[in-house]
Scaffold this motif. Structure first.
Motif, PDB file in Angstrom:
ATOM      1  N   ALA A  20      46.722  35.188  46.302  1.00 36.14           N
ATOM      2  CA  ALA A  20      46.535  36.270  45.338  1.00 36.14           C
ATOM      3  C   ALA A  20      46.225  35.899  43.885  1.00 36.14           C
ATOM      4  N   ASN A  21      46.778  34.710  43.581  1.00 32.89           N
ATOM      5  CA  ASN A  21      46.694  34.423  42.068  1.00 32.89           C
ATOM      6  C   ASN A  21      45.750  33.364  41.649  1.00 32.89           C
ATOM      7  N   THR A  22      45.333  32.658  42.784  1.00 32.94           N
ATOM      8  CA  THR A  22      44.400  31.395  42.341  1.00 32.94           C
ATOM      9  C   THR A  22      43.268  31.976  42.101  1.00 32.94           C
ATOM     10  N   VAL A  23      42.465  31.212  40.907  1.00 38.40           N
ATOM     11  CA  VAL A  23      40.945  31.474  40.526  1.00 38.40           C
ATOM     12  C   VAL A  23      40.161  30.349  41.193  1.00 38.40           C
ATOM     13  N   SER A  24      39.499  30.726  42.178  1.00 34.90           N
ATOM     14  CA  SER A  24      38.473  29.825  42.472  1.00 34.90           C
ATOM     15  C   SER A  24      37.169  30.106  42.414  1.00 34.90           C
ATOM     16  N   PRO A  25      36.082  29.132  42.122  1.00 39.07           N
ATOM     17  CA  PRO A  25      34.595  29.725  41.764  1.00 39.07           C
ATOM     18  C   PRO A  25      34.090  30.610  42.697  1.00 39.07           C
ATOM     19  N   GLN A  26      34.130  30.593  43.837  1.00 41.75           N
ATOM     20  CA  GLN A  26      33.249  31.435  44.604  1.00 41.75           C
ATOM     21  C   GLN A  26      33.968  32.896  44.932  1.00 41.75           C
ATOM     22  N   SER A  27      35.396  32.891  44.999  1.00 45.64           N
ATOM     23  CA  SER A  27      36.173  33.921  45.137  1.00 45.64           C
ATOM     24  C   SER A  27      36.235  34.848  43.858  1.00 45.64           C
ATOM     25  N   ALA A  28      36.188  34.239  42.757  1.00 46.08           N
ATOM     26  CA  ALA A  28      36.116  34.731  41.604  1.00 46.08           C
ATOM     27  C   ALA A  28      34.960  35.452  41.228  1.00 46.08           C
ATOM     28  N   ALA A  33      31.735  40.242  40.664  1.00 44.16           N
ATOM     29  CA  ALA A  33      30.815  41.194  41.011  1.00 44.16           C
ATOM     30  C   ALA A  33      31.365  42.555  41.283  1.00 44.16           C
ATOM     31  N   LEU A  34      32.225  42.622  42.248  1.00 44.35           N
ATOM     32  CA  LEU A  34      32.894  43.897  42.619  1.00 44.35           C
ATOM     33  C   LEU A  34      33.481  44.793  41.746  1.00 44.35           C
ATOM     34  N   TYR A  35      34.530  43.955  40.762  1.00 44.16           N
ATOM     35  CA  TYR A  35      35.602  44.693  40.142  1.00 44.16           C
ATOM     36  C   TYR A  35      35.847  44.337  38.722  1.00 44.16           C
ATOM     37  N   GLY A  36      35.251  43.117  38.410  1.00 49.54           N
ATOM     38  CA  GLY A  36      35.121  42.570  37.160  1.00 49.54           C
ATOM     39  C   GLY A  36      36.438  41.961  36.585  1.00 49.54           C
ATOM     40  N   VAL A  37      37.142  41.492  37.506  1.00 53.17           N
ATOM     41  CA  VAL A  37      38.082  40.575  37.605  1.00 53.17           C
ATOM     42  C   VAL A  37      38.156  39.450  38.355  1.00 53.17           C
ATOM     43  N   ASP A  38      39.156  38.499  38.088  1.00 50.15           N
ATOM     44  CA  ASP A  38      39.043  37.214  38.858  1.00 50.15           C
ATOM     45  C   ASP A  38      39.781  37.085  40.205  1.00 50.15           C
ATOM     46  N   GLN A  42      44.562  40.684  40.301  1.00 48.56           N
ATOM     47  CA  GLN A  42      44.424  41.401  39.330  1.00 48.56           C
ATOM     48  C   GLN A  42      43.226  42.543  39.753  1.00 48.56           C
ATOM     49  N   VAL A  43      42.660  42.315  41.040  1.00 48.66           N
ATOM     50  CA  VAL A  43      42.150  43.768  41.582  1.00 48.66           C
ATOM     51  C   VAL A  43      43.495  44.658  41.869  1.00 48.66           C
ATOM     52  N   ILE A  44      44.327  44.261  42.320  1.00 52.74           N
ATOM     53  CA  ILE A  44      45.608  45.270  42.620  1.00 52.74           C
ATOM     54  C   ILE A  44      46.109  46.005  41.161  1.00 52.74           C
ATOM     55  N   GLY A  45      46.125  45.076  40.286  1.00 53.48           N
ATOM     56  CA  GLY A  45      46.656  45.588  38.837  1.00 53.48           C
ATOM     57  C   GLY A  45      45.480  46.574  38.400  1.00 53.48           C
ATOM     58  N   LYS A  46      44.190  46.340  38.384  1.00 48.70           N
ATOM     59  CA  LYS A  46      43.372  47.176  37.924  1.00 48.70           C
ATOM     60  C   LYS A  46      43.321  48.494  38.525  1.00 48.70           C
ATOM     61  N   TYR A  47      43.338  48.608  39.869  1.00 47.34           N
ATOM     62  CA  TYR A  47      43.032  50.065  40.372  1.00 47.34           C
ATOM     63  C   TYR A  47      44.321  50.613  41.112  1.00 47.34           C
ATOM     64  N   VAL A 310      37.843  53.970  52.390  1.00 45.99           N
ATOM     65  CA  VAL A 310      37.880  52.562  52.849  1.00 45.99           C
ATOM     66  C   VAL A 310      36.606  52.015  52.456  1.00 45.99           C
ATOM     67  N   LEU A 311      36.749  50.923  51.651  1.00 48.82           N
ATOM     68  CA  LEU A 311      35.456  50.115  51.061  1.00 48.82           C
ATOM     69  C   LEU A 311      34.508  51.073  50.594  1.00 48.82           C
ATOM     70  N   ALA A 312      34.871  51.814  49.620  1.00 47.11           N
ATOM     71  CA  ALA A 312      33.967  52.561  48.802  1.00 47.11           C
ATOM     72  C   ALA A 312      33.018  51.514  47.914  1.00 47.11           C
ATOM     73  N   PRO A 313      31.599  51.647  48.251  1.00 48.69           N
ATOM     74  CA  PRO A 313      30.794  50.624  47.274  1.00 48.69           C
ATOM     75  C   PRO A 313      30.776  51.216  45.917  1.00 48.69           C
ATOM     76  N   GLN A 314      30.769  49.941  45.082  1.00 49.50           N
ATOM     77  CA  GLN A 314      30.684  50.284  43.493  1.00 49.50           C
ATOM     78  C   GLN A 314      31.958  50.881  43.138  1.00 49.50           C
ATOM     79  N   MET A 315      33.120  50.353  43.414  1.00 46.14           N
ATOM     80  CA  MET A 315      34.599  50.826  43.152  1.00 46.14           C
ATOM     81  C   MET A 315      34.642  51.528  41.478  1.00 46.14           C
ATOM     82  N   ASP A 316      34.326  50.824  40.809  1.00 46.70           N
ATOM     83  CA  ASP A 316      34.212  51.580  39.521  1.00 46.70           C
ATOM     84  C   ASP A 316      33.832  52.986  39.614  1.00 46.70           C
TER      85      ASP A 316
END
Length: 569
Positions: A20-28, A33-38, A42-47, A310-316
């Protein structure tokens, strides 16, 4: 709750990464790209979404490695959700249908048989136990909602997306086993999801890649498609998932069911009296995106009657569009509250507000437990169907012979070879792929001519192009391959490893069996059936039609056993 928090609860998102909290290059990079966070947290915190769906490496999400890792990820996400201003736990979901097609947790997770195998086994007790095992293992790693069971009635042999994910073509059998699975998931403490409403079983287009149309009349809908959903509702199913299919007999507008108020509200809510949660199928599928832009699809699905998106494209874009629809009055506050209430009610019923966390160490002992593996094998042993044995070749004796195992699937052919080797045979394994070339066909046929027996695995060798009615390239190649093997005069046993229809387009062979999947348990059951260690008990849950369309080659309920009698339902 603020309006923003309520709108967040409507969404089910995917997150990238194993922690949940690790920043790895590929997943980040994917999360950015999807959510603007790493990170996932952080995805949970944003939305502040209502749910998360896990995927394996096939989609790139890489959420699912081993039980401890999955449980740790689940706990991290739940801590992120319950650490917000309003501490609301997550529905954490995945697609673990069982069988060989749609599953996310791999070994050491137990591979229970898929729906059509359960349909061949004809046992509600087995369907219930299968769901209990799957649900118990999911709950152990913090997955509290399973997008299963599939409630579609597969009446179209050319269906490209459902097939063995369905129990079969008989609505009563499907209803019985769907109800048993709903009970099983609930007994394991996991929310069940019956899908894909109002029925995806008679389509010739995959809704991942286009928008199918179901041409059933209202009478056909009542007789074929709705019984399993009615049975699920009667068992108190937590959730029903929509289908991206057109059903003009209910909604003449041609809107896909996911965006159709007559289907979701008129039929499902009002007529079937369903008050549970309605979730959409993935909104990033072509069945939705081909018609509805990212700012339109989530609003229209919600207005139609869906509760979770479920899985709405372009979440923002999707989040902003729903929020604006509420603020403008296009979606009323009362309608928003109805859906949020259903979401929170389900979370409360599943005990998530009391304790959303799981025991990481316990997860490692529950997933793939010896009793679960034994149950999977025992249930699968009752599903293998001996469709033809015209020359009385089966069961095979233990007399030593030289056997060639060939056909589709590197792992599949290897496991078949190992199962036959364990029974005292000398085995050569030559895998040919899904679409063998003519040179490869000639090479393997020459090898087969010097063997005592050939066992061939096929995978959808009866597939036809929906537009032309001709075999697909892979089907045509497999048909030519089996014909070349048969021409050698060596006894040929064919095992249809996916949909059971392959025999309808193959030449005469010594025997044909249907396994409805290619899990290790299914292949071990096949080996047992070949040598009589298991007396085949499976019965066809679908009709195998003649290739010329002149009727049934093998009817629903057909299945041979080694007492020489055909078992008919």
């Amino acid at each position: 709750m603020t309006v923003e928090e309520k709108v967040g609860q409507l969404f089910v998102v995917e997150v990238y990464g194993q922690d949940a909290n690790t920043v790895s290059p590929q997943s980040a990079a994917r999360n950015q790209a999807l959510y603007g966070v790493d990170t996932p947290a952080q995805v949970i915190g944003k939305y502040k979404p209502g749910g998360v769906i896990y995927f394996d490496t096939g989609r790139g999400a890489d959420n699912l490695r081993d039980p401890r890792q999955i449980a740790t990820l689940s706990n991290g996400l739940q801590l992120a959700a319950t650490g917000q201003r309003k501490p609301i736990p997550l529905l954490i979901s995945t697609d673990q249908e069982g069988g060989s097609l749609v599953f996310r947790l791999t070994a050491p997770a137990t591979a229970m048989p898929g729906n059509m195998a359960l349909g061949a086994g004809r046992s509600a007790a087995a369907a219930h136990r299968s769901a209990v095992v799957i649900g118990t293992e999911l709950a152990a790693v913090g997955i509290n909602q399973n997008y299963a069971p599939v409630a579609d009635v597969n009446v179209n042999p050319a269906n490209p997306v459902i097939g063995i994910r369905s129990i079969g073509e008989n609505p009563d059998l499907a209803a019985e086993l769907v109800a048993a699975q709903v009970d099983g998931y609930h007994a394991a403490g996991v929310a069940a999801v019956a899908k894909h409403f109002p029925g995806h079983g008679d389509t010739a287009t995959d809704s991942h890649f286009g928008l199918p149309e179901v041409t059933h009349t209202r009478e056909q809908l009542e007789a074929i498609d709705l019984p399993p959903f009615r049975a699920a509702i009667a068992r108190g199913v937590d959730t029903i998932m929509t289908a991206h299919v057109v059903l003009r007999s209910v909604d003449p507008s041609g809107a896909p069911a996911t965006m159709s108020r007559p289907i979701l509200t008129g039929l499902l809510r009002d007529e079937l009296c369903y008050d549970g949660l309605i979730v959409t199928d993935a909104l990033d599928m072509r069945g939705a995106t081909d018609t509805y832009p990212p700012n339109v699809a989530p609003v229209e699905a919600f207005k139609a009657g869906a509760d979770m998106l479920v899985l709405a494209p372009q979440m923002d874009v999707a989040y902003a569009a729903v929020l604006e629809a509420v603020r403008s009055g296009q979606i009323s506050n009362r309608r928003l509250d109805e859906s949020v209430y259903r979401i929170l009610r389900l979370k409360m019923r599943r005990g998530l507000f009391d304790n959303p966390l799981v025991d990481v160490e316990l997860a490692a002992t529950v997933v793939g437990a010896p009793q679960h593996l034994a149950d999977a094998q025992a249930i699968t042993n009752r599903t293998t169907t001996l469709v033809s044995n015209d020359f009385g070749l089966l069961p095979l004796s233990r007399e030593p012979r030289n056997v060639l195992v060939t056909g589709w699937g590197v792992t599949t052919t290897r496991l078949i070879g190992e199962a036959i080797t364990r029974r005292g045979q000398s085995v050569a394994v030559v895998e040919t792929g899904l679409t063998p070339t003519q040179a490869r066909i000639d090479e393997v046929a020459a090898l087969a001519a010097g063997k005592d027996l050939v066992v061939v695995s096929t995978n959808n060798a009866a597939n036809v192009n929906a537009a032309t009615g001709l075999p697909t390239p892979s089907a045509a190649a497999q048909q030519a391959f089996v014909a070349a093997l048969a021409a050698t005069g060596t006894p040929i046993i064919v095992s249809g490893m996916r949909n059971p229809y392959d025999i309808s387009r193959l030449p005469a062979v010594s025997a044909y069996l249907a396994t409805y999947g290619y899990t290790a348990h299914a292949i071990e059951a096949l080996g047992g059936a070949l040598f009589g260690d298991i007396n085949p008990a499976g019965r066809l849950p679908v009709t195998i039609p003649r290739s010329d369309g002149s009727g049934a080659l093998y009817p629903f309920g057909h299945g041979l056993s080694y007492d020489g009698l055909a078992m008919m339902m």
